[in-house]
Design a protein around this motif. Structure first.
Motif, PDB file in Angstrom:
ATOM      1  N   GLN A 177       0.849  -1.186   0.000  1.00 44.03           N
ATOM      2  CA  GLN A 177       0.000   0.000   0.000  1.00 44.03           C
ATOM      3  C   GLN A 177       0.883   1.234   0.000  1.00 44.03           C
ATOM      4  OE1 GLN A 177      -3.273  -1.664   3.085  1.00 44.03           O
ATOM      5  NE2 GLN A 177      -3.571   0.483   2.545  1.00 44.03           N
ATOM      6  N   ILE A 229      -5.137   6.408  -2.166  1.00 44.94           N
ATOM      7  CA  ILE A 229      -4.351   5.314  -1.584  1.00 44.94           C
ATOM      8  C   ILE A 229      -4.291   4.181  -2.609  1.00 44.94           C
ATOM      9  CG2 ILE A 229      -4.168   3.668   0.311  1.00 44.94           C
ATOM     10  CD1 ILE A 229      -5.972   5.596   1.946  1.00 44.94           C
ATOM     11  N   THR A 254      -7.275   1.373  -6.333  1.00 46.21           N
ATOM     12  CA  THR A 254      -7.056   2.631  -5.625  1.00 46.21           C
ATOM     13  C   THR A 254      -8.315   3.058  -4.893  1.00 46.21           C
ATOM     14  OG1 THR A 254      -7.670   3.975  -7.548  1.00 46.21           O
ATOM     15  CG2 THR A 254      -5.330   3.428  -7.280  1.00 46.21           C
ATOM     16  N   THR A 271      -2.660   2.024   5.535  1.00 43.39           N
ATOM     17  CA  THR A 271      -2.333   3.440   5.329  1.00 43.39           C
ATOM     18  C   THR A 271      -3.013   4.236   6.428  1.00 43.39           C
ATOM     19  OG1 THR A 271      -2.167   3.238   2.912  1.00 43.39           O
ATOM     20  CG2 THR A 271      -2.607   5.443   3.814  1.00 43.39           C
TER      21      THR A 271
END
Lengths: 115, 110
Positions: A6, A21, A78, A110
């Motif tokens: 990630q 992300i 994403t 994340t």
């Protein structure tokens, strides 16, 4: 075992900005990817299921216009948090499923902090 | 999805075996039993899964009751690195979604 990455691992942004992300399966093709959110000292909550080439399926209560998911290839999904606000601060985790076994491979997460 | 029940926490001593229980009395015939663990500030990690028979791998063993209404994850020799939250999760064979409960927090004493 299979590896999922990630990027970024940590992000701090101002309220109102959008954050993307990335989740990548490094050594296998993922037919399905999942996005989770985890608040401090809480369990993982599934946000959406993402299949390559098709629209994501969101869990009840998750705003699809706020959390945009794109799964353009078999190795990349994403998650874009649009117009982020402090309440969106959380630990976002993806997982990837190859279809070769029942095992899901998770990314390292994340950490998003919205000021 | 069928629900699982786990104790909130458990403590163990380093290098001793650990038995982590999980109740799933409403399990259906096609439900797999999965165990994942999550170390602090990391994504979950697959540990083991089974359907009916006991399973062994390099990380752990999974003992499944004959009626399948409970199972036990066995760590044969706990290390400090095994301190984590362990999640017992059921999923139907065709449904690959995982629904995480609260899990059990394992602490390992040196």
């Amino acid at each position: 075992g299979a590896v999922v990455s990630q990027h970024p691992s940590r992000v701090i942004c101002k309220s109102g900005t959008s954050v993307k992300i990335e989740c990548r399966s490094l050594d296998f093709q993922a037919t399905t990817m999942f996005w989770y959110r985890q608040f401090p000292k809480k369990s993982l909550m599934l946000m959406a299921t993402s299949n390559e080439g098709s629209k994501a399926t969101y869990e009840q209560g998750v705003e699809k216009d706020k959390f945009l998911i794109n799964h353009a290839s078999l190795t990349l999904s994403t998650l874009t948090v649009t117009s982020a606000h402090p309440e969106d601060s959380s630990f976002y985790i993806c997982s990837a499923f190859s279809g070769n076994s029942v095992e899901q491979f998770f990314g390292p997460g994340t950490r998003l902090t919205v000021l | 999805d069928a629900k699982t029940t786990q104790p909130n926490s458990m403590e163990s001593n380093e290098e001793e075996p650990v038995h982590l229980p999980c109740n799933h009395s409403t399990i259906s015939g096609t439900d797999y039993i999965h165990w994942y663990r999550q170390l602090p500030s990391q994504g979950p990690e697959y540990v083991i899964h089974g359907l009916t028979s006991n399973v062994n791998n390099r990380m752990a063993s999974l003992a499944i009751a004959e009626d399948r209404k409970s199972s036990t994850l066995i760590l044969h020799r706990a290390t400090l690195r095994d301190a984590a939250v362990y999640y017992c999760i059921l999923s139907t064979g065709a449904n690959i979604k995982l629904t995480f409960g609260k899990g059990i927090t394992l602490s390992v004493r040196p």
